[in-house]
Design a protein around this motif. Structure first.
Motif, PDB file in Angstrom:
ATOM      1  N   UNK A   1     -11.727  -2.028  11.542  1.00 38.86           N
ATOM      2  CA  UNK A   1     -12.580  -1.129  10.763  1.00 38.86           C
ATOM      3  C   UNK A   1     -11.893  -0.720   9.461  1.00 38.86           C
ATOM      4  N   UNK A   2     -12.675  -0.217   8.556  1.00 38.92           N
ATOM      5  CA  UNK A   2     -12.197   0.126   7.212  1.00 38.92           C
ATOM      6  C   UNK A   2     -10.961   1.033   7.245  1.00 38.92           C
ATOM      7  N   UNK A   3     -10.965   2.000   8.152  1.00 35.05           N
ATOM      8  CA  UNK A   3      -9.866   2.963   8.193  1.00 35.05           C
ATOM      9  C   UNK A   3      -8.588   2.390   8.801  1.00 35.05           C
ATOM     10  N   UNK A   4      -8.686   1.212   9.332  1.00 33.28           N
ATOM     11  CA  UNK A   4      -7.496   0.591   9.921  1.00 33.28           C
ATOM     12  C   UNK A   4      -6.884  -0.425   8.971  1.00 33.28           C
ATOM     13  N   UNK A   5      -7.360  -0.426   7.731  1.00 35.54           N
ATOM     14  CA  UNK A   5      -6.857  -1.403   6.770  1.00 35.54           C
ATOM     15  C   UNK A   5      -6.010  -0.699   5.725  1.00 35.54           C
ATOM     16  N   UNK A   6      -4.809  -1.232   5.531  1.00 32.20           N
ATOM     17  CA  UNK A   6      -3.899  -0.633   4.560  1.00 32.20           C
ATOM     18  C   UNK A   6      -4.546  -0.672   3.183  1.00 32.20           C
ATOM     19  N   UNK A   7      -4.579   0.460   2.493  1.00 30.88           N
ATOM     20  CA  UNK A   7      -5.281   0.490   1.205  1.00 30.88           C
ATOM     21  C   UNK A   7      -4.631  -0.439   0.192  1.00 30.88           C
ATOM     22  N   UNK A   8      -5.490  -0.971  -0.660  1.00 27.83           N
ATOM     23  CA  UNK A   8      -5.009  -1.882  -1.690  1.00 27.83           C
ATOM     24  C   UNK A   8      -4.431  -1.082  -2.853  1.00 27.83           C
ATOM     25  N   UNK A   9      -3.356  -1.584  -3.415  1.00 28.56           N
ATOM     26  CA  UNK A   9      -2.773  -0.930  -4.585  1.00 28.56           C
ATOM     27  C   UNK A   9      -3.276  -1.586  -5.852  1.00 28.56           C
ATOM     28  N   UNK A  10      -3.368  -2.913  -5.787  1.00 30.76           N
ATOM     29  CA  UNK A  10      -3.806  -3.655  -6.965  1.00 30.76           C
ATOM     30  C   UNK A  10      -4.079  -5.063  -6.497  1.00 30.76           C
ATOM     31  N   UNK A  11      -5.321  -5.468  -6.578  1.00 29.33           N
ATOM     32  CA  UNK A  11      -5.664  -6.812  -6.120  1.00 29.33           C
ATOM     33  C   UNK A  11      -5.259  -6.979  -4.663  1.00 29.33           C
ATOM     34  N   UNK A  12      -4.470  -8.029  -4.404  1.00 28.56           N
ATOM     35  CA  UNK A  12      -4.069  -8.337  -3.032  1.00 28.56           C
ATOM     36  C   UNK A  12      -2.897  -7.473  -2.552  1.00 28.56           C
ATOM     37  N   UNK A  13      -2.312  -6.761  -3.495  1.00 31.89           N
ATOM     38  CA  UNK A  13      -1.145  -5.959  -3.132  1.00 31.89           C
ATOM     39  C   UNK A  13      -1.590  -4.708  -2.406  1.00 31.89           C
ATOM     40  N   UNK A  14      -1.065  -4.490  -1.222  1.00 28.27           N
ATOM     41  CA  UNK A  14      -1.510  -3.355  -0.427  1.00 28.27           C
ATOM     42  C   UNK A  14      -0.349  -2.405  -0.163  1.00 28.27           C
ATOM     43  N   UNK A  15      -0.690  -1.337   0.512  1.00 26.85           N
ATOM     44  CA  UNK A  15       0.253  -0.263   0.750  1.00 26.85           C
ATOM     45  C   UNK A  15       1.508  -0.719   1.506  1.00 26.85           C
ATOM     46  N   UNK A  16       1.401  -1.855   2.159  1.00 27.45           N
ATOM     47  CA  UNK A  16       2.541  -2.379   2.930  1.00 27.45           C
ATOM     48  C   UNK A  16       3.813  -2.509   2.102  1.00 27.45           C
ATOM     49  N   UNK A  17       3.667  -2.809   0.814  1.00 27.86           N
ATOM     50  CA  UNK A  17       4.867  -2.987  -0.010  1.00 27.86           C
ATOM     51  C   UNK A  17       5.641  -1.667  -0.087  1.00 27.86           C
ATOM     52  N   UNK A  18       4.899  -0.564  -0.095  1.00 29.53           N
ATOM     53  CA  UNK A  18       5.587   0.736  -0.151  1.00 29.53           C
ATOM     54  C   UNK A  18       6.324   0.973   1.160  1.00 29.53           C
ATOM     55  N   UNK A  19       5.643   0.645   2.261  1.00 31.79           N
ATOM     56  CA  UNK A  19       6.309   0.777   3.563  1.00 31.79           C
ATOM     57  C   UNK A  19       7.582  -0.068   3.583  1.00 31.79           C
ATOM     58  N   UNK A  20       7.471  -1.288   3.068  1.00 26.70           N
ATOM     59  CA  UNK A  20       8.609  -2.207   3.122  1.00 26.70           C
ATOM     60  C   UNK A  20       9.772  -1.696   2.279  1.00 26.70           C
ATOM     61  N   UNK A  21       9.473  -1.246   1.061  1.00 27.81           N
ATOM     62  CA  UNK A  21      10.560  -0.787   0.187  1.00 27.81           C
ATOM     63  C   UNK A  21      11.174   0.494   0.743  1.00 27.81           C
TER      64      UNK A  21
END
Lengths: 543, 403, 376
Positions: free
Chosen positions: C189-209
């Motif tokens: 569902x929509x709420x289970x998807x990491x929000x996009x930051x820009x295009x394909x880049x999603x919030x996961x990069x922040x988690x990773x860094x």
């Protein structure tokens, strides 16, 4: 083949490492047809001399000559072509290769028979000739240790060695194998070979050699015909002049306090499951330095580890300052008040790849002020490090540098700094000055002796007998996992200690000590103050 | 259905390639040599030499016999495996080349070895950025391209086995059962032991449907036939496949059909003197004696129809399901053991499917648990077949593993 | 007399070495790659220009690269934290699958109306726990029976893959979308998807860094990290100092497994948006091992190495589309990555040529150094 037996002369050889002379102006003389014992304590320079003879090290000065011709060995190959072969204590064989393959391994094309069959036949003949029986087609891994040693000897004979240097050949052998080895050695000598027997075992050296050269601290301590001497003289040569040692002894405190370390009937196994420490009892009290003398490999390491909680005991109890630490592990012994300077500085005492700050905080990083709630205070650790570097004169550190790049003396000072500044009641120090230069060794000794003035107890292990005598109020002698002698200050008898260390009884003991059984009726108990147990009651057969 | 092993590290593969530096560099000139020759049209073969040179301008000068110039039309195909895998991806590429030939001047190019996930999304985006009018995804790329498709409504997309409706996206799935029924006829006619082995990957609808069709075909010529289904629970593992093939042969199977999988089936059957039925592969040259038959796929009809629709501005989104009647199913050359009588029967059945006079799923059909799954007078409509089957017809020895 | 090549660690690398060597290595790789491209009939300048445009030139290219780097950073960290203690977790791949499985279960199980923060938080925790659990399956035998973790973690990858395949292809599981013609996972569902930051880049990069920084901090600034590093350098020194190697083995593998699993959460929630085995099983876990090795197990080093690798990988399809054969593309990618990382070897090590007989050198760092032999 020369008609005259081979004659090796070593004149005034000196070899230094980092400015410390490992051997200093050493002379050595060897003739074909003799078994020559090379005796000395650990670090006396035996290995260095052998390494010079076998071409591994180049001497700084001095000469080696064979039959009057002076030789320069640039490599072990040079020494081998001069007829010198070395059999190391740790074999250099390829497990998966056969005996014959190992024997020709490393030979150049021209030196090597064309077919392995030919080699096998030659090895077989050689083995028959010298009584070194081994199957030339067997892979090494199938052979016993004794057989592997025979392969090493055959390898040297195959290469035409006239001089064989056997480094501690009996250390790895069972008694029957030892007998067979000496039979083979006799055969070699009968064929005009010269054999150097490197050892620190008095009895076997007395029993099996024609001549003995003793090294002490890198210098010649004497060269004697075995028949003309007794174990006591040899021991004196090995361990130095008792009087000299006693003169340097530091005066102890007037009285000693309560026990801070008590071992009762402690037994410990070695890594391989053999008993390494056998029923040891001892006590260290406040204001007292107890030294344990002994040749390496007689259970000292296992005993140290057991006291520190790093090795389980099989029986007995260890009490540190009133706390039973028999099975509390290293954390428990630390808490109970044990400071421990281990034998291995790098790898045990220090994490070699990490910087000095890390190693200074090694034991107390998880306590205030170095950490609160699991978070480190790097500033606190840095401050402590700077302070200790200053106080203990630790040099050669650069920020962030791995400690393994520092010199041995500075490493030892760093360990002492860490161990002595943390609250403790008893210090356990193993080989504290091994490999250190004079100045560093003196500094380390002073730190240890100062512990006594601070009303702490010290248990120090050292293979350097002079050092033990110099520092200790009580000297215990360890041999084959047991405490076989106890001497209090003023009653120290260096000759007797030397004999006990080598498993000999005393100067009355027969030269063929391997057959002598020396009996110690009851164990040494150093809780009886100043009561020296007669060494005539020592148990255990000398090898 | 196509699945591939993913047991390689791309960078390590590249390292190995680095050692084979010269070979790789030179090899790029003749990469198209191994392009599989099926009974495709001659135009397709004529264009295969242009594998790398998808330079639009180069084609400009020599456009169109009939005057039409399609040089404004850019089509990019995205393959998840090697274009030279001799199976799924090669089939798609060949179909693409047929399409290219049908629209002279068309700028057709492809990228290969594109893994699902982010690499696929990027490849779709790259194709759009490069100005593609149509992007064809040949594996299950639905969710990798769904956002790209939503963001670029002017670009059309075709993707295999998709199902989420989007205005500019067409989905296509093949009716494997049309081909599998014919393969079943061949297998049923060839078996002497009346035991046919059928190792498959995982038990889901499409696989079971093909297996059912195959069994029904075999039963038409040989009512006593027994099809032994073995679920291997792996997409691709020659070692396990080898074991399965040998176990089946030991159990008496003298014909092995399979789903996906490697050539070990052909090898084992050749050793045992049995027959192998392929799966969208033509192995008639590999083990000619053991070779029996295989259905093949041809997507060019579909591709060409869609391009025409796009050009006419009549594109219809949604799923296309195609079999024999739609021209999506083709056949490899039959093996020497297949009799003329059987070939005649196959032709008859093919024609029947195309005419709508033959329905393999006409009831009554019983499953191998004894239940009547399709009653007399009923069937599964062609359009509903995608949802079938989570049962196996009577005559199949084997069970769908418990859930 | 023979000459020897001796490799020894540099105590300290000057800034020239630190930056100059990788730059030279990159130039070397580009020159070599250019030669290959030329032989293959491609224009090297066009190829490099395309690579740069595809992965680094501009924010949209960068965001693609960073999106691809996101899971690589996390699996790189997973490998790095274990390597810090010289525990070899080869199971990042399987732990990642477990994270994806657990997170997608939570995302599908919780009501669709669950607030995004709660939903994503629950998915992250569930994923991390699942990954930690999977790693502990190897850690416990390692700690208590000294079972080789390389073997056990590696084997558990296959188990995890089979499990994921079973859930989607082999059964009508909770994860599987019954509508699909080819088996696949239900869409989150929509709420289970990491929000996009820009295009394909999603919030996961922040988690990773953030994970990289936090991990660095934990290793450097906590007593737990202190002990991990001690054990990694010398287990005997650690025991001597009273550290429990067993407990740390469990802890470090659990953390490693959790990090790899978060990569799985990030992929399932930020990229595939459902449990899609074929999009998830793309060797992100294995690639993380390479990244950790190149980054020398330094969490802060993992980030640039992962981004570098992602930048090279991102350009792949674009290079193909300008007419470079896929083999040449892979060759070029591998060449650049390997050459630059090989350059890293020369930054941290010094190579000397010397003669055996004079083999004496200062310091007792090298085991080959002659020492006055202690034991005769």
């Amino acid at each position: 083949m020369t008609t005259e037996p081979i004659h090796l002369e070593v004149r005034s050889i000196t070899k230094s490492f980092y400015g410390v002379a490992a051997i200093d102006s050493v002379d050595f003389d060897l003739r074909g047809g003799e078994i020559h014992g090379l005796l000395g304590e650990n670090g006396a320079g035996k290995s260095t001399l052998c390494s010079v003879l076998s071409g591994l090290y180049r001497p700084d000065s001095g000469s080696v000559s064979i039959d009057g011709h002076e030789l320069q060995f640039r490599s072990p190959q040079d020494a081998a072509s001069a007829g010198i072969g070395m059999v190391y204590q740790h074999f250099r064989l390829v497990d998966s290769f056969t005996v014959a393959q190992n024997i020709v391994l490393g030979l150049r094309k021209g030196q090597r028979p064309k077919s392995i069959r030919q080699v096998e036949t030659m090895v077989s003949d050689l083995a028959d000739e010298y009584g070194l029986h081994v199957d030339p087609t067997a892979p090494i891994w199938q052979l016993s240790v004794g057989e592997q040693q025979r392969v090493e000897i055959l390898k040297q004979l195959f290469r035409g060695a006239k001089i064989l240097i056997l480094d501690e050949p009996t250390a790895v052998l069972a008694p029957q194998e030892t007998d067979r080895l000496f039979e083979a050695v006799e055969t070699m000598v009968a064929k005009e070979h010269a054999v150097v027997l490197v050892s620190h075992k008095m009895a076997e050296t007395m029993a099996n050699t024609d001549r003995i050269t003793v090294l002490q601290r890198g210098r010649n301590a004497g060269s004697v015909r075995t028949g003309d001497t007794g174990p006591a003289d040899v021991a004196r040569m090995m361990f130095g002049d008792a009087k000299a040692a006693e003169r340097t002894t530091i005066a102890g405190p007037d009285e000693v306090g309560d026990p801070v370390l008590t071992l009762s009937n402690v037994s410990v196994l070695a890594d391989k499951g053999m008993t390494a420490v056998d029923d040891v009892s001892l006590t260290v009290r406040r204001g007292e330095v107890v030294g344990i003398a002994g040749v390496a490999g007689n259970g000292q390491r296992e005993l140290q580890e057991a006291i520190a909680g790093l090795r389980p005991t099989t029986s007995g109890t260890i009490d540190i300052n009133g706390t039973d630490c028999t099975s509390t592990g290293p954390k428990g012994t630390m808490r109970a008040g044990l400071a421990y300077v281990p034998e291995d500085r790098l790898g045990v005492g220090l994490a070699p790849g990490l910087p000095l700050e890390h190693n200074i905080a090694l034991k107390n990083h998880d306590r205030a002020p170095h950490s609160r709630k699991g978070i480190l205070s790097t500033s606190s650790i840095e401050e402590t490090t700077n302070r200790l570097v200053e106080d203990f004169d630790v040099r050669g550190n650069r920020k962030g540098m791995r400690v393994s790049l520092m010199s041995g003396g500075n490493l030892q000072k760093a360990i002492l700094a860490r161990e002595l500044t943390e609250a403790h009641d008893v210090l356990l120090a193993a080989a504290p000055t091994r490999g250190l230069d004079m100045a560093a060794a003196a500094a380390v000794r002073t730190h240890i002796i100062n512990e006594r003035a601070d009303d702490r107890g010290v248990l120090v292990f050292s293979e350097d007998l002079d050092e033990v005598i110099h520092m200790s109020d009580v000297v215990l002698v360890m041999f084959k996992g047991r405490i076989v002698g106890r001497f209090v200050r003023d009653e120290i008898d260096v000759d007797r200690i030397g004999l006990l260390m080598t498993g000999s009884q005393d100067e009355e003991a027969p030269a063929d000590a391997s057959e002598a059984s020396i009996v110690l009726a009851d164990r040494v108990d150093n809780e009886r103050p100043a009561a020296e147990t007669p060494p005539s009651t020592i148990a255990g057969a000398a090898s | 259905m196509q699945k591939r092993p993913r047991l390689h590290l791309r960078l390590l593969a590249a390292l190995l390639l680095a050692f084979a530096l010269v070979a790789a560099a030179c090899g790029s000139d003749d990469t198209t040599e191994s392009t599989t020759e099926t009974d495709t049209s001659t135009e397709a073969e004529a264009t295969t030499e242009e594998a790398e040179a998808d330079d639009a301008e180069a084609d400009d000068t020599e456009t169109a016999d009939d005057g039409a110039d399609f040089s404004d039309l850019k089509v990019v195909m995205i393959l998840d495996g090697s274009a030279e895998d001799g199976g799924w991806n090669t089939t798609h590429l060949n179909s693409g080349r047929k399409m290219e030939a049908a629209f002279p001047g068309m700028d057709f190019s492809y990228v290969e070895e594109i893994e699902p996930g982010q690499p696929a999304t990027n490849a779709f985006q790259d194709a759009v950025d490069a100005g593609a009018d149509l992007v064809i995804g040949t594996t299950f790329y639905q969710f990798d391209m769904i956002d790209v498709a939503a963001e670029n409504p002017d670009v059309y997309f075709l993707t295999w086995a998709g199902f989420e409706p989007q205005d500019n996206v067409g989905h296509f799935t093949q009716a494997t059962e049309d081909g599998r029924y014919m393969d079943g006829i061949v297998a049923g006619s060839l078996t002497e032991s009346n035991i046919i082995g059928y190792p498959v990957g995982f038990p889901f609808e499409e696989v079971n449907r093909a297996l059912n069709a195959f069994t029904l075909g075999a039963q038409e010529v040989n009512p006593d036939v027994e099809v032994r289904a073995v679920y291997l629970n792996t997409w691709f593992d020659p070692a396990i496949e080898q074991q399965a093939a040998e176990a089946l042969a030991n159990a008496g199977a003298d014909v092995i059909a399979h789903e996906v999988g490697s050539q070990v089936y052909a090898t084992v059957m050749a050793e045992r003197g049995g027959y192998v039925i392929g799966y969208t592969n033509d192995w008639s040259d590999f083990e000619p004696e053991a070779w029996a038959s295989s259905f093949l796929l041809d997507w060019s009809t579909y591709y060409i129809e869609q391009v025409e629709a796009i050009l006419a501005d009549e594109f219809v989104p949604g799923n296309s399901y195609g079999g024999l009647a739609e021209g999506w199913i083709d056949f490899a050359p039959y093996g020497p053991a297949v009799t003329d009588e059987i070939l005649a029967l196959i032709d008859e059945r093919k024609q029947g499917i195309i005419d709508g006079t033959f329905d393999m799923f006409a009831g009554p059909i019983f499953d191998n648990q004894g239940n009547e799954v399709i009653p007399e007078g009923e069937t599964i409509e062609f359009a509903d077949r995608n949802a079938c089957c989570m049962w196996l017809v009577d005559g199949i020895v084997g069970e769908i593993p418990a859930e | 007399m023979t000459s020897l090549i001796r490799v020894e660690p540099r105590g300290h690398a000057g800034s020239w070495v630190r930056f100059g060597v990788p730059a030279l290595a990159l130039l070397f790789a580009l020159a070599l790659g250019g030669g290959i491209l030329a032989i293959a009939g491609n224009n090297p300048f066009e190829a490099y220009r395309t690579m740069f445009d595809a992965s680094l030139n501009g924010w949209s290219a960068m965001s693609r690269t960073l999106a691809l780097a996101t899971p690589l950073i996390l699996t790189g960290l997973a490998a790095a934290v274990a390597f810090q203690m010289r525990v070899y977790n080869i199971g990042g791949e399987g732990q990642l699958y477990l994270g994806a499985i657990a997170a997608s279960w939570v995302g599908l199980y919780l009501p669709e109306t669950t607030p995004m923060v709660l939903m994503l938080g629950a998915m992250l925790i569930a994923g991390a726990l699942a990954g930690a659990f999977w790693a502990l399956l190897a850690a416990i035998p390692k700690a208590y029976f000294n079972a080789d973790e390389i073997i056990t973690t590696l084997m558990l990858n296959f188990v995890a893959l089979s499990l994921m395949n079973y859930l989607i292809f082999g059964s009508q599981s909770f994860w599987r979308d019954p509508r699909r013609p080819v088996p696949g996972g239900k869409r989150l569902p929509e709420n289970a998807i990491l929000p996009s930051l820009s295009g394909r880049l999603h919030f996961g990069i922040i988690i990773a860094v953030v994970a990289a920084v936090v991990l660095w901090w934990i290793l450097r600034r906590t007593s737990w990290g202190f002990q991990i590093r001690t054990i990694g350098d010398s287990p005997r020194a650690a025991s001597y100092a009273g550290m429990s190697v067993k407990l740390k083995t469990l802890g470090v593998l659990a953390v490693s497994g959790a990090l790899a699993a978060i990569a799985g959460v990030s992929e399932v929630s930020g990229v595939s948006k459902g449990l899609e085995p074929r999009a998830i099983a793309t060797e992100i876990g294995f690639t993380g091992i390479i990244i950790a090795v190149v980054a020398r197990s330094n969490p802060l080093g993992v980030v640039p190495v992962a981004v570098f690798l992602a930048a090279i990988a991102t350009a792949g399809s674009r290079l193909q589309s300008i007419g470079i054969a896929v083999e040449v593309v892979f060759l070029l990618q591998g060449l650049i990555f390997l050459t630059v990382t090989a350059g890293e070897f020369f930054v941290s090590n010094r190579v000397r040529f010397e003669r055996t007989a004079e083999a004496e050198q200062p310091g007792d760092s090298s085991p080959t150094t002659e020492l006055p032999a202690g034991a005769t």
